[in-house]
Design a protein around this motif. Structure first.
Motif, PDB file in Angstrom:
ATOM      1  N   ASP A 131       0.808  -1.215   0.000  1.00 17.55           N
ATOM      2  CA  ASP A 131       0.000   0.000   0.000  1.00 17.55           C
ATOM      3  C   ASP A 131       0.841   1.266   0.000  1.00 17.55           C
ATOM      4  N   GLN A 132       2.063   1.153   0.570  1.00 18.71           N
ATOM      5  CA  GLN A 132       2.906   2.347   0.663  1.00 18.71           C
ATOM      6  C   GLN A 132       3.379   2.835  -0.706  1.00 18.71           C
TER       7      GLN A 132
ATOM      8  N   ASN B  99       1.704  12.208  -5.092  1.00 23.85           N
ATOM      9  CA  ASN B  99       2.757  12.077  -4.078  1.00 23.85           C
ATOM     10  C   ASN B  99       4.125  11.854  -4.730  1.00 23.85           C
TER      11      ASN B  99
ATOM     12  N   TRP C 290       7.315  14.162  -3.655  1.00 27.61           N
ATOM     13  CA  TRP C 290       8.580  13.649  -3.096  1.00 27.61           C
ATOM     14  C   TRP C 290       9.745  13.853  -4.038  1.00 27.61           C
TER      15      TRP C 290
ATOM     16  N   PRO D  24       9.569   7.758   7.697  1.00 24.43           N
ATOM     17  CA  PRO D  24       8.272   7.105   7.866  1.00 24.43           C
ATOM     18  C   PRO D  24       7.148   7.941   7.245  1.00 24.43           C
ATOM     19  N   MET D  25       6.195   7.280   6.625  1.00 23.72           N
ATOM     20  CA  MET D  25       5.042   7.876   5.963  1.00 23.72           C
ATOM     21  C   MET D  25       5.399   8.551   4.648  1.00 23.72           C
ATOM     22  N   SER D  26       6.652   8.497   4.253  1.00 27.26           N
ATOM     23  CA  SER D  26       6.995   9.155   2.996  1.00 27.26           C
ATOM     24  C   SER D  26       6.771   8.185   1.836  1.00 27.26           C
ATOM     25  N   PHE D  27       7.170   8.629   0.660  1.00 29.93           N
ATOM     26  CA  PHE D  27       6.938   7.844  -0.547  1.00 29.93           C
ATOM     27  C   PHE D  27       8.277   7.674  -1.258  1.00 29.93           C
TER      28      PHE D  27
ATOM     29  N   HIS E  64      11.425  -2.049   1.709  1.00 28.77           N
ATOM     30  CA  HIS E  64      10.296  -1.343   2.313  1.00 28.77           C
ATOM     31  C   HIS E  64       9.151  -2.299   2.643  1.00 28.77           C
TER      32      HIS E  64
ATOM     33  N   LYS F 224       7.578  -3.119   6.278  1.00 26.35           N
ATOM     34  CA  LYS F 224       6.147  -2.987   6.533  1.00 26.35           C
ATOM     35  C   LYS F 224       5.578  -4.278   7.148  1.00 26.35           C
TER      36      LYS F 224
END
Lengths: 178, 256, 77
Positions: free
Chosen positions: B15-16, B42, B46, B119-122, B198, B202
Motif C-alpha cells: 500500500d505504501q 505524491n 517527493w 516514515p510515511m513518505s513515498f 520497504h 512494513k
C-alpha cells in the motif's frame, strides 16, 4: 484475482491493481515528473553547483600549494636564522671567554702590584717599628741607669753614707754592664 | 492478494507504493484512479522534495565558496569528489564531460532512497516506471553516444576477437542479449531492492501489532531500517558505477 | 478452478523466492573472496572496491529477478 478482496479490506484507500508499480495508468504521471525533476537537477548542477564546487576545490588546492611553498620558504628562512643565531652565539661565547681572560689578567696584574706595594709598605713599617723599638729600648736603658743612680744615691744617703756622685755612677755603670 | 482482513490481522505491504493525488481527501474522493500525467501526486511531491534537498546541499551549501568549508559545503564537496573520481577512474579522461549527468543520477537516486526511509513518505525510486526511465536514459544515451563516437565500430564490442573463431558467433549472441538485458537489470535492481526492503519493513511493522512477537518485530524493524539505510546508499552507488561502466563502452572505444 | 490457480500461483511465488538464496550465496561468495584477497594484500584492496560493488550488483540482480517473478506471481498474474 484476490484484488477485489484486498480492495474491500483496504476500504476507502482503494486499489487499482495488486502491485502499484505495475499500474500502467500512473506511469505517464511518474515519468513526466521524473523527467522534469532530472532536467531541473541537471541544469542546477551543471550551471551552478558543479562549476562552483569545482572552482572552490581548485581554489583550495592552489591555496594549499601556495601555502606549502610559503611554508617551505619560511622554513628555509628559519633554518638560515638559526644558523645566524648559532654563529652569533658562538661569537658571543668566544668574546665572553676573551673578556673573562682579559679581566682575569688585569685583576692579576692589579693584585700583584697591590701586593708588591703592600709588601714594601709592610717592610717600611717594620723597619720603622724596629727603629722605634730600639729607641724605646735605648731610652729605657738610660732611664734604668738614671733610676739606678738615683736609687743608689738615696740608698747610700739613707744608710748614712756620703754619696760620691762619681763613685756611684761608676759603680752603677759597672753593675749594669755586668 | 493475501486476504487476511477477516482474521483481524491485515498487513498491506504494497500500500505504501500507491500513487495518489496529493491534494485529495481519500475519505470523500477517489484519489487513485485515472491519474493524468500533469496531476500533482505524491510522486511529484517527493521528487520535488528531493530536488529541493539537492539544491539545498549543492547550491546553498556551497554558497559561501569558503576555502575552509562549512559542514554542508564539505558534504557537497565530498560527494563531488567521490563521483568525480569514480567517473574519472572508470570511464577515463574522455568520460569526465558526462560527469554532470552521472552526478544528477547519483544525487537523485541517493536522495530519493534516503527520503523514502522517512516514515510515511513515498519512495519514488521503488517504482519500476521511474527506474526504467532512468535506466533507459542511460541505455539509449550510451548506445547513441557509442554509435556516434565510434560509428559502426561500436558493434565490434559484440564480436569478441580474443575468442576462437568458432565460438565468436555464439558469444556475439550472448553479448547482444546481455547488452539488451542491461537496462532491465539496471532498473529492476534498484526498484527491487527498495521495494523489497520497504515491504519487509512494513511486514515486520505489521507483526508489531501482535502482542506476543511485538518486541521481536520492533527490534527487527530497527535492524532492517539500519540495513535499508545501507542499501539506499549502496544502490545509489551501484546504479552510478554501472552507469560509468556502461559509459566506458561508449567513450572508451570498443574494447570489451 | 480459481482456488487451484491461486494455489499454483502461491506455490510458484514461493519457489521463485528460492532463487534469492542463490543470490545470497553469490553475494556472500564475492564478499568473502574479496575479504580474503584484501587480507592477503591490503594495499590493493582500496582500488578494488568498485569491482567488488559491481560484482555484488551483478550477482544480486539475478536474485532480484527471481524476487520480481515472485512478486509478479503474487500480485500481477
Amino acid at each position: 484475482m484476490a484484488t477485489e478482496a484486498h480492495e474491500a479490506a483496504a476500504g476507502a484507500a482503494g486499489h487499482s491493481a495488486g502491485m502499484p508499480q505495475l499500474d500502467i495508468s500512473t506511469w505517464a504521471n511518474q515519468i513526466f515528473w521524473l523527467v522534469i525533476a532530472l532536467v531541473v537537477i541537471y541544469f542546477v548542477l551543471s550551471r551552478v553547483a558543479l562549476p562552483r564546487i569545482g572552482a572552490v576545490l581548485a581554489d583550495r588546492s592552489s591555496t594549499i600549494t601556495n601555502d606549502l611553498a610559503a611554508a617551505e620558504e619560511l622554513k628555509q628562512k628559519a633554518v638560515a636564522a638559526e644558523k645566524a643565531y648559532n654563529a652569533a652565539l658562538e661569537k658571543a661565547r668566544a668574546d665572553a671567554g676573551r673578556i673573562v681572560a682579559e679581566a682575569k689578567a688585569e685583576i692579576q696584574a692589579d693584585l700583584d702590584k697591590a701586593t708588591a706595594q703592600a709588601d714594601v709598605e709592610i717592610a717600611a713599617k717594620g723597619a720603622e717599628s724596629e727603629a722605634r723599638i730600639a729607641e724605646i729600648r735605648a731610652g729605657a736603658l738610660e732611664s734604668v741607669t738614671e733610676v739606678a743612680k738615683d736609687t743608689a744615691k738615696e740608698i747610700v744617703a739613707a744608710l748614712g753614707g756620703k754619696a760620691d756622685a762619681r763613685g756611684i755612677t761608676a759603680a752603677v755603670t759597672a753593675k749594669l754592664k755586668g | 492478494m493475501t486476504d487476511v482482513a477477516e482474521t483481524g490481522f491485515a498487513i498491506h505491504p504494497m500500500d505504501q507504493f500507491i500513487v495518489k493525488r496529493f491534494f485529495c481527501d481519500a475519505a470523500h474522493a477517489d484519489c487513485t484512479s485515472n491519474i493524468k500525467w500533469y496531476e500533482i501526486t505524491n510522486v511529484t511531491v517527493w521528487m520535488a522534495v528531493a530536488v529541493l534537498a539537492i539544491i539545498a546541499l549543492m547550491v546553498l551549501g556551497s554558497r559561501g565558496r569558503a576555502v575552509i568549508p562549512t559542514r554542508l559545503q564539505s558534504m557537497g564537496e565530498m560527494i563531488y569528489g567521490f563521483i568525480y573520481k569514480m567517473v574519472e577512474d572508470v570511464t577515463g579522461h574522455d568520460g569526465v564531460k558526462y560527469f554532470p549527468y552521472v552526478m544528477t543520477l547519483f544525487l537523485f537516486i541517493l536522495f530519493s532512497n534516503l527520503l523514502g526511509l522517512i516514515p510515511m513518505s513515498f519512495t519514488t525510486t521503488s517504482h519500476v516506471a521511474v527506474t526504467v526511465t532512468l535506466a533507459l536514459l542511460v541505455f539509449l544515451g550510451v548506445t547513441i553516444l557509442g554509435l556516434v563516437k565510434n560509428g559502426i565500430g561500436f558493434l565490434g564490442m559484440f564480436w569478441v576477437s580474443s575468442a576462437p573463431l568458432a565460438l565468436r558467433p555464439v558469444l556475439a549472441v550472448i553479448e547482444v542479449i546481455s547488452y539488451f538485458v542491461r537496462p532491465v537489470s539496471h532498473s529492476i535492481r534498484l526498484a527491487g531492492n527498495l521495494m523489497a526492503g520497504h515491504a519487509v519493513m512494513k511486514v515486520f511493522a505489521g507483526f508489531a501489532s501482535m502482542a506476543v512477537i511485538s518486541p521481536v518485530a520492533v527490534g527487527a524493524v530497527t535492524a532492517i531500517y539500519g540495513l535499508e539505510l545501507l542499501v539506499a546508499v549502496v544502490q545509489a552507488y551501484v546504479f552510478t558505477i554501472l552507469t560509468c561502466v556502461y559509459l566506458k563502452d561508449a567513450v572508451g572505444g570498443a574494447h570489451h | 478452478m480459481v482456488e487451484l490457480a491461486l494455489m499454483g500461483k502461491y506455490i510458484g511465488a514461493g519457489l521463485a523466492a528460492i532463487g534469492l538464496g542463490g543470490a545470497g550465496i553469490g553475494v556472500g561468495n564475492i564478499a568473502g573472496n574479496f575479504l580474503a584477497g584484501a587480507l592477503r594484500n591490503p594495499s590493493a584492496a582500496a582500488s578494488q572496491t568498485a569491482n567488488l560493488f559491481v560484482g555484488i550488483a551483478f550477482a544480486e540482480a539475478l536474485g532480484i529477478f527471481s524476487f520480481l517473478i515472485a512478486l509478479l506471481l503474487m500480485f500481477a498474474v
